[in-house]
Enzyme design. Sequence first.
Site, PDB file in Angstrom:
ATOM      1  CB  SER A  45      -0.958  -0.043   1.189  1.00 20.51           C
ATOM      2  OG  SER A  45      -1.972   0.915   1.083  1.00 20.51           O
ATOM      3  CG  ASP A 361      -4.452  -1.354   0.088  1.00 16.73           C
ATOM      4  OD1 ASP A 361      -4.161  -0.235  -0.365  1.00 16.73           O
ATOM      5  OD2 ASP A 361      -3.895  -1.864   1.069  1.00 16.73           O
TER       6      ASP A 361
END
Length: 598
Positions: A45, A361
Amino acid sequence: MTARPDPELTCDVIMKGGITSGVVYPKAILQLATMYRFRSVGGTSAGAIAASITAAAEYGRASGGFETLGAIPDTLQTRLLDLFQPDPRARDLFELILTAGLQRRPMAALPLLIRAGLPWNLIALLPGLLLIWFAHGWAGWLAGGLLALFLTLIASAGIAIWRLYRLLPTLDYGLCPGSAPDGAKPGFPPLSDWLTDTIDAAAHVEGQGGRPLIFSDLWAGGPGGIEGTPAHPAINLRTVTTSLGERRPRTLPDLGDRNFYFDPAEMRRAFPARVVDQMVAAGTRLLDEAKARDGDRFIWPEYDGRRLIAFPAPGDLPVVVAARMSLSFPFLISAIPLYRIDWPTKQADGKAVMRRLLFSDGGISSNFPIHFFDALLPTRPTFGISLDQYSEDRPKRRVHLPMPAIQGQWIALQTVGSLGGFVMSLFNAASEWQDELRTVLPGYRERVAHIYLKPDEGGLNLAMPPETIRTLTDLGQRAGLLMTGTAPADGPDAANFDFDDHRWRRFLSLYAAFEAALQGAAPVWGDAEDPDSYAAFIARTLEHPASYFQSDPADRQEVFRRMDRLMRLVRDDWPTPLRDHKGLVPKPETKLRITPEF
């Protein structure tokens, strides 16, 4: 802080996800760069964003790559929010969510809510207007006005939720696609465009209009740096993304096999044109090679009448793609669609079905991949930078490196004090439990710097004021000082990293895990002379196995010989477990397990 042009020491570093919390990383990396050359860099991320820029800066170290990285905090102090630019169809909804939910300004959100419901919410005015029409006196008019406002707000909220429900699937479940559409007004670039330019600037590659930095560049090494090969890369960058359709993490740049494809038109929503052009060129070469190899059997991959392109081979993948695919925070940043042939499932004509998969993600499945670059016996430190919850019970603890040896489990306990906190705790526990367990193990924990963030710092705080961003970057520098062993001795939690002591603990933990695994297996293995033993079973089976029978019989025999020799050694020479001797082996204990690699 100035990065050394040619440091003698090398290290690896792994960074945790956290959306805007990633602003803590630049000064930490700059501090490490004064002592170390980065050989392996990984993250998830926001950590993947920082890792990609770090890898690019290492590639361009001789040309001032770390100067580009060092300028990022000053840029983001005033332009952080500008990175998150919504799709034009969702701009009003994004402003509403930002104002009401993230900035916590409910009164300022009211006109935005009404605007989001236009024109259908005007119908809700009718009951209040009728009451005003037939009312006599100010009390009736006031009641009518309040009723009209109340019904309008209720209707506006319902319409906004309905619009969001209908719109998110078309946006791949993220309001911000990442790249500006063609013909967009000039201004500060959105996330993917800014990241592409920043990576290329740090690496000192061609930049605007040219080919972006790709993984084979990193593997070969930058000018004046260590030379590498694909098998032994000079700079090894890895990020994590989550394949929602497969319910598993995937690691980039190598997704695991060549059965992935993409639609260039969809990619242009998430990446600038020169990135997609590189992907199309690399993927088309793969398909041309397959066509030349398969001849008449070759079928160009399609989905819903659209021609697809093969996902690039790892070396040809732009670095920014690995970063962006890892940062696709649900509902904020759109997921990346790829396609995969579902070979077991056939259509009516006998052809395999092509599935559309979303990659979201990386923090959903592994938010702190501390296992990256791990070695049983490390020859260089692999640092981790973790983002954790601030505790009022320890107001001075903002950065901590748990270097002191302790027996037992070291882990920061977190409280749940709100509904939002409860939901996030559920999400974090599901996605981070494996990472958290690794970070408390001796041989792991003393190389992980923990940075404790307050509720208004990092995370989804997209509009942090400059002073908050400066505080976070300074915390990152403090983490860098601890990891390089240069933090002042009188500072809070000042326990500097000691690589020699780290390796000693790792050796003890490794021995204990080896001993437990082998002593557990040796009695089961037994003696080949005993017809009921596992050894005798394997000795009989290796002559005519049901599977993997095409292997060389001599290789199968050698495998048996080595295992039998090892089991006999454990049985005869390891009569008592040393791991049980007081004070020898760090706690908690570790285990060797066979697990899939991702």
